[in-house]
Design a protein around this motif. Structure first.
Motif, PDB file in Angstrom:
ATOM      1  N   TYR A   1       0.832  -1.198   0.000  1.00 36.69           N
ATOM      2  CA  TYR A   1       0.000   0.000   0.000  1.00 36.69           C
ATOM      3  C   TYR A   1       0.869   1.251   0.000  1.00 36.69           C
ATOM      4  CZ  TYR A   1      -3.569  -3.263   1.661  1.00 36.69           C
ATOM      5  OH  TYR A   1      -4.426  -4.318   1.790  1.00 36.69           O
ATOM      6  N   ARG A   2       0.453   2.245  -0.747  1.00 41.65           N
ATOM      7  CA  ARG A   2       1.044   3.578  -0.674  1.00 41.65           C
ATOM      8  C   ARG A   2       0.238   4.315   0.379  1.00 41.65           C
ATOM      9  NH1 ARG A   2       4.425   7.252  -3.808  1.00 41.65           N
ATOM     10  NH2 ARG A   2       4.642   8.910  -2.276  1.00 41.65           N
ATOM     11  N   ILE A   3       0.892   4.861   1.395  1.00 39.97           N
ATOM     12  CA  ILE A   3       0.189   5.484   2.508  1.00 39.97           C
ATOM     13  C   ILE A   3       0.700   6.891   2.750  1.00 39.97           C
ATOM     14  CG2 ILE A   3      -0.354   3.283   3.629  1.00 39.97           C
ATOM     15  CD1 ILE A   3       2.001   3.840   5.574  1.00 39.97           C
ATOM     16  N   SER A   4      -0.026   7.641   3.563  1.00 34.98           N
ATOM     17  CA  SER A   4       0.402   8.987   3.933  1.00 34.98           C
ATOM     18  C   SER A   4       1.119   8.922   5.285  1.00 34.98           C
ATOM     19  CB  SER A   4      -0.806   9.920   4.021  1.00 34.98           C
ATOM     20  OG  SER A   4      -1.681   9.481   5.044  1.00 34.98           O
ATOM     21  N   GLY A   5       1.835   9.979   5.591  1.00 37.16           N
ATOM     22  CA  GLY A   5       2.503  10.058   6.882  1.00 37.16           C
ATOM     23  C   GLY A   5       4.003   9.975   6.741  1.00 37.16           C
TER      24      GLY A   5
ATOM     25  N   TYR B   1       6.025   7.451   6.905  1.00 36.83           N
ATOM     26  CA  TYR B   1       6.408   6.369   5.992  1.00 36.83           C
ATOM     27  C   TYR B   1       5.463   6.405   4.806  1.00 36.83           C
ATOM     28  CZ  TYR B   1       9.298   4.747   9.795  1.00 36.83           C
ATOM     29  OH  TYR B   1      10.242   4.670  10.769  1.00 36.83           O
ATOM     30  N   ASN B   2       5.955   6.085   3.615  1.00 35.00           N
ATOM     31  CA  ASN B   2       5.079   6.181   2.449  1.00 35.00           C
ATOM     32  C   ASN B   2       4.591   4.840   1.897  1.00 35.00           C
ATOM     33  OD1 ASN B   2       7.754   5.853   1.605  1.00 35.00           O
ATOM     34  ND2 ASN B   2       7.538   7.137  -0.201  1.00 35.00           N
ATOM     35  N   TYR B   3       5.045   3.725   2.473  1.00 29.33           N
ATOM     36  CA  TYR B   3       4.559   2.415   2.042  1.00 29.33           C
ATOM     37  C   TYR B   3       4.290   1.524   3.246  1.00 29.33           C
ATOM     38  CZ  TYR B   3       5.603   3.485  -2.770  1.00 29.33           C
ATOM     39  OH  TYR B   3       5.599   4.051  -4.013  1.00 29.33           O
ATOM     40  N   LEU B   4       3.264   0.694   3.106  1.00 24.94           N
ATOM     41  CA  LEU B   4       2.953  -0.359   4.067  1.00 24.94           C
ATOM     42  C   LEU B   4       2.982  -1.665   3.298  1.00 24.94           C
ATOM     43  CD1 LEU B   4       1.939  -1.405   6.846  1.00 24.94           C
ATOM     44  CD2 LEU B   4      -0.390  -1.041   5.978  1.00 24.94           C
ATOM     45  N   ILE B   5       3.803  -2.587   3.761  1.00 23.81           N
ATOM     46  CA  ILE B   5       3.959  -3.892   3.114  1.00 23.81           C
ATOM     47  C   ILE B   5       3.455  -4.953   4.076  1.00 23.81           C
ATOM     48  CG2 ILE B   5       5.574  -5.510   2.036  1.00 23.81           C
ATOM     49  CD1 ILE B   5       7.586  -3.109   1.922  1.00 23.81           C
ATOM     50  N   LYS B   6       2.591  -5.824   3.594  1.00 23.46           N
ATOM     51  CA  LYS B   6       2.159  -6.978   4.395  1.00 23.46           C
ATOM     52  C   LYS B   6       2.883  -8.195   3.850  1.00 23.46           C
ATOM     53  CE  LYS B   6      -1.778  -9.848   5.709  1.00 23.46           C
ATOM     54  NZ  LYS B   6      -3.194 -10.136   5.425  1.00 23.46           N
ATOM     55  N   ILE B   7       3.555  -8.925   4.737  1.00 22.21           N
ATOM     56  CA  ILE B   7       4.272 -10.123   4.305  1.00 22.21           C
ATOM     57  C   ILE B   7       3.862 -11.320   5.152  1.00 22.21           C
ATOM     58  CG2 ILE B   7       6.228  -8.783   3.445  1.00 22.21           C
ATOM     59  CD1 ILE B   7       7.841  -9.885   5.832  1.00 22.21           C
ATOM     60  N   GLN B   8       4.030 -12.493   4.580  1.00 21.25           N
ATOM     61  CA  GLN B   8       3.789 -13.774   5.250  1.00 21.25           C
ATOM     62  C   GLN B   8       5.074 -14.581   5.160  1.00 21.25           C
ATOM     63  OE1 GLN B   8      -0.116 -12.893   6.151  1.00 21.25           O
ATOM     64  NE2 GLN B   8       0.945 -14.712   6.810  1.00 21.25           N
ATOM     65  N   THR B   9       5.619 -14.941   6.309  1.00 22.90           N
ATOM     66  CA  THR B   9       6.843 -15.734   6.329  1.00 22.90           C
ATOM     67  C   THR B   9       6.649 -16.969   7.197  1.00 22.90           C
ATOM     68  OG1 THR B   9       7.715 -14.426   8.170  1.00 22.90           O
ATOM     69  CG2 THR B   9       8.366 -13.743   5.956  1.00 22.90           C
ATOM     70  N   ALA B  10       7.603 -17.879   7.111  1.00 20.95           N
ATOM     71  CA  ALA B  10       7.562 -19.097   7.906  1.00 20.95           C
ATOM     72  C   ALA B  10       8.062 -18.860   9.320  1.00 20.95           C
ATOM     73  CB  ALA B  10       8.400 -20.189   7.238  1.00 20.95           C
ATOM     74  N   SER B  11       8.906 -17.851   9.501  1.00 25.56           N
ATOM     75  CA  SER B  11       9.546 -17.659  10.799  1.00 25.56           C
ATOM     76  C   SER B  11      10.034 -16.226  10.960  1.00 25.56           C
ATOM     77  CB  SER B  11      10.747 -18.607  10.920  1.00 25.56           C
ATOM     78  OG  SER B  11      11.721 -18.248   9.939  1.00 25.56           O
ATOM     79  N   ILE B  12      10.450 -15.908  12.170  1.00 22.63           N
ATOM     80  CA  ILE B  12      11.050 -14.603  12.446  1.00 22.63           C
ATOM     81  C   ILE B  12      12.371 -14.481  11.693  1.00 22.63           C
ATOM     82  CG2 ILE B  12      11.973 -13.100  14.261  1.00 22.63           C
ATOM     83  CD1 ILE B  12       8.904 -13.461  14.297  1.00 22.63           C
ATOM     84  N   GLU B  13      13.096 -15.575  11.575  1.00 28.68           N
ATOM     85  CA  GLU B  13      14.368 -15.556  10.851  1.00 28.68           C
ATOM     86  C   GLU B  13      14.160 -15.193   9.379  1.00 28.68           C
ATOM     87  OE1 GLU B  13      13.378 -18.142  12.821  1.00 28.68           O
ATOM     88  OE2 GLU B  13      14.750 -17.832  14.499  1.00 28.68           O
ATOM     89  N   GLU B  14      13.133 -15.751   8.765  1.00 23.81           N
ATOM     90  CA  GLU B  14      12.821 -15.426   7.366  1.00 23.81           C
ATOM     91  C   GLU B  14      12.398 -13.959   7.253  1.00 23.81           C
ATOM     92  OE1 GLU B  14       9.608 -16.829   4.057  1.00 23.81           O
ATOM     93  OE2 GLU B  14      10.491 -18.420   5.292  1.00 23.81           O
ATOM     94  N   LEU B  15      11.659 -13.484   8.253  1.00 23.27           N
ATOM     95  CA  LEU B  15      11.297 -12.069   8.290  1.00 23.27           C
ATOM     96  C   LEU B  15      12.549 -11.199   8.348  1.00 23.27           C
ATOM     97  CD1 LEU B  15       9.636  -9.487   8.813  1.00 23.27           C
ATOM     98  CD2 LEU B  15       9.471 -10.219  11.206  1.00 23.27           C
TER      99      LEU B  15
END
Length: 144
Positions: A95-99, A101-115
């Motif tokens: 998403y392009r957002i205001s404020g 930060y100008n982007y919001l990214i939603k991600i799905q990973t297997a673990s915190i390490e992959e994140l």
């Protein structure tokens, strides 16, 4: 424990994700497999709750991508970010957002390490902040 999904299961899932109403005969043609075999695989994917609905919603935990993270990113390299996110399998939404930060990214990973690996790959694009979801309360909600 269930067996992990294989390449044929992944192809079936991809086809259904793009068209949840695709017939078994069409799927069988697309993947060069008999209709009864395709039907059996779909039933197994349903039994294992990988396919949890026919707007075709995948259970990401069963696909080893159960960690949901929202990343705020500040960048001036907008097209490079879009290209990067389009290629990254972890990214489900951008998403392009205001404020600040100008982007919001939603991600799905297997673990915190992959994140962490994903976030490390973002550092070249600008500063970011991660927010890990502890519990998904409303997700894939259809608003009529």
């Amino acid at each position: 424990m269930d067996h992990p999904i294989d390449d044929i299961d992944r192809k079936i899932l991809q086809l259904l994700q793009h068209n949840a109403r695709m017939s078994i005969s069409q799927i069988s043609k697309e993947i060069s497999m008999s209709q009864p075999s395709v039907k059996e695989r779909i039933l197994k994917l349903e039994d294992r709750k990988i396919i949890s609905g026919y707007s075709t919603v995948f259970n990401l935990s069963n696909l080893n991508r159960g960690t949901t993270t929202f990343i705020l990113l500040k960048t001036e390299r907008c097209q490079e970010l879009v290209d990067f996110c389009s290629k990254a399998k972890e990214v489900t939404d951008l998403y392009r957002i205001s404020g600040e930060y100008n982007y919001l990214i939603k991600i799905q990973t297997a673990s915190i390490e992959e994140l962490a690996e994903f976030q490390d790959s973002l550092t070249k694009l600008g500063p970011s902040k991660s927010h890990i979801s502890m519990k998904n309360i409303l997700e894939n909600r259809v608003l009529l």
